[in-house]
Design a protein around this motif. Structure first.
Motif, PDB file in Angstrom:
ATOM      1  N   ILE A 126      27.757  19.778 -35.805  1.00  0.00           N
ATOM      2  CA  ILE A 126      27.375  20.994 -36.559  1.00  0.00           C
ATOM      3  C   ILE A 126      27.308  20.440 -38.079  1.00  0.00           C
ATOM      4  CG2 ILE A 126      28.632  22.806 -37.828  1.00  0.00           C
ATOM      5  CD1 ILE A 126      29.946  23.177 -34.772  1.00  0.00           C
ATOM      6  N   VAL A 127      28.131  19.435 -38.323  1.00  0.00           N
ATOM      7  CA  VAL A 127      27.818  18.814 -39.716  1.00  0.00           C
ATOM      8  C   VAL A 127      26.626  18.175 -40.097  1.00  0.00           C
ATOM      9  CG1 VAL A 127      28.917  17.272 -41.445  1.00  0.00           C
ATOM     10  CG2 VAL A 127      30.333  18.615 -40.315  1.00  0.00           C
ATOM     11  N   ARG A 128      26.218  17.439 -39.017  1.00  0.00           N
ATOM     12  CA  ARG A 128      24.824  16.583 -39.224  1.00  0.00           C
ATOM     13  C   ARG A 128      23.644  17.566 -39.319  1.00  0.00           C
ATOM     14  NH1 ARG A 128      26.772  13.240 -35.508  1.00  0.00           N
ATOM     15  NH2 ARG A 128      26.023  14.413 -33.696  1.00  0.00           N
ATOM     16  N   ARG A 129      23.673  18.871 -38.414  1.00  0.00           N
ATOM     17  CA  ARG A 129      22.595  19.766 -38.560  1.00  0.00           C
ATOM     18  C   ARG A 129      22.823  20.557 -39.765  1.00  0.00           C
ATOM     19  NH1 ARG A 129      19.551  22.966 -34.099  1.00  0.00           N
ATOM     20  NH2 ARG A 129      19.870  20.996 -33.361  1.00  0.00           N
ATOM     21  N   ARG A 130      24.046  20.900 -40.281  1.00  0.00           N
ATOM     22  CA  ARG A 130      24.089  21.680 -41.529  1.00  0.00           C
ATOM     23  C   ARG A 130      23.599  20.789 -42.831  1.00  0.00           C
ATOM     24  NH1 ARG A 130      22.888  25.572 -44.702  1.00  0.00           N
ATOM     25  NH2 ARG A 130      24.564  26.142 -46.228  1.00  0.00           N
ATOM     26  N   ARG A 131      23.976  19.532 -42.728  1.00  0.00           N
ATOM     27  CA  ARG A 131      23.534  18.734 -43.758  1.00  0.00           C
ATOM     28  C   ARG A 131      21.992  18.530 -43.910  1.00  0.00           C
ATOM     29  NH1 ARG A 131      26.683  13.064 -45.271  1.00  0.00           N
ATOM     30  NH2 ARG A 131      24.710  13.104 -46.171  1.00  0.00           N
ATOM     31  N   ALA A 132      21.455  18.348 -42.890  1.00  0.00           N
ATOM     32  CA  ALA A 132      20.091  18.575 -42.470  1.00  0.00           C
ATOM     33  C   ALA A 132      19.290  19.601 -42.997  1.00  0.00           C
ATOM     34  CB  ALA A 132      19.687  18.155 -41.113  1.00  0.00           C
ATOM     35  N   GLU A 133      19.923  20.859 -42.955  1.00  0.00           N
ATOM     36  CA  GLU A 133      19.534  22.125 -43.586  1.00  0.00           C
ATOM     37  C   GLU A 133      19.409  22.181 -44.991  1.00  0.00           C
ATOM     38  OE1 GLU A 133      20.754  24.879 -39.664  1.00  0.00           O
ATOM     39  OE2 GLU A 133      21.637  25.241 -41.791  1.00  0.00           O
ATOM     40  N   ILE A 134      20.707  21.571 -45.589  1.00  0.00           N
ATOM     41  CA  ILE A 134      20.593  21.451 -46.958  1.00  0.00           C
ATOM     42  C   ILE A 134      19.839  20.394 -47.505  1.00  0.00           C
ATOM     43  CG2 ILE A 134      22.483  20.628 -48.791  1.00  0.00           C
ATOM     44  CD1 ILE A 134      24.579  21.895 -47.096  1.00  0.00           C
ATOM     45  N   ASP A 135      19.523  19.338 -46.583  1.00  0.00           N
ATOM     46  CA  ASP A 135      18.672  18.418 -47.529  1.00  0.00           C
ATOM     47  C   ASP A 135      17.108  18.908 -47.397  1.00  0.00           C
ATOM     48  OD1 ASP A 135      20.456  16.484 -48.157  1.00  0.00           O
ATOM     49  OD2 ASP A 135      20.450  15.412 -46.174  1.00  0.00           O
TER      50      ASP A 135
END
Length: 114
Positions: free
Chosen positions: A104-113
């Motif tokens: 979840i954190v990996r995917r959310r970080r990618a969205e923020i980036d």
């Protein structure tokens, strides 16, 4: 102390322990995360945006990644958990698995980036 630390300090032992496991898994994936709020709840933050929020309800604990896509992307790792659009519900006795939290954190970080 930060916002998430304050939130954890105010919880009963079982709930605090469950959330500490979730926070540890999240920070393993995003060691540069900070602490703040997102939509009024304590949250880990990344690049000034909410990454992963935490909320206690009467019947469950919630993990809120502020993204339906992040939850959907980890759904296969969350069999048996109550998932709503953008939220994972769990109990103090059964926190989400570390690999699900990291996904979840990996995917959310990618969205923020983006």
């Amino acid at each position: 102390m930060g916002t998430v630390d304050d939130f954890l300090a105010g919880l009963p032992d079982a709930e605090r322990s469950a959330y500490e496991q979730v926070v540890a898994a999240a920070l393993a994936e995003a060691p540069d995360a900070g602490q703040g709020t997102g939509y009024g709840m304590p949250a880990l933050t990344f690049a000034g945006r909410p990454l992963l929020g935490f909320r206690v309800a009467k019947a469950h604990l919630s993990l809120v990644p502020f993204s339906a896509e992040a939850v959907a992307g980890a759904a296969d790792l969350l069999a048996g958990f109550d998932l709503t659009k953008g939220t994972v519900h769990f109990t103090a006795a059964t926190p989400p698995p570390d690999d699900a939290v990291r996904a979840i954190v990996r995917r959310r970080r990618a969205e923020i980036d983006r």
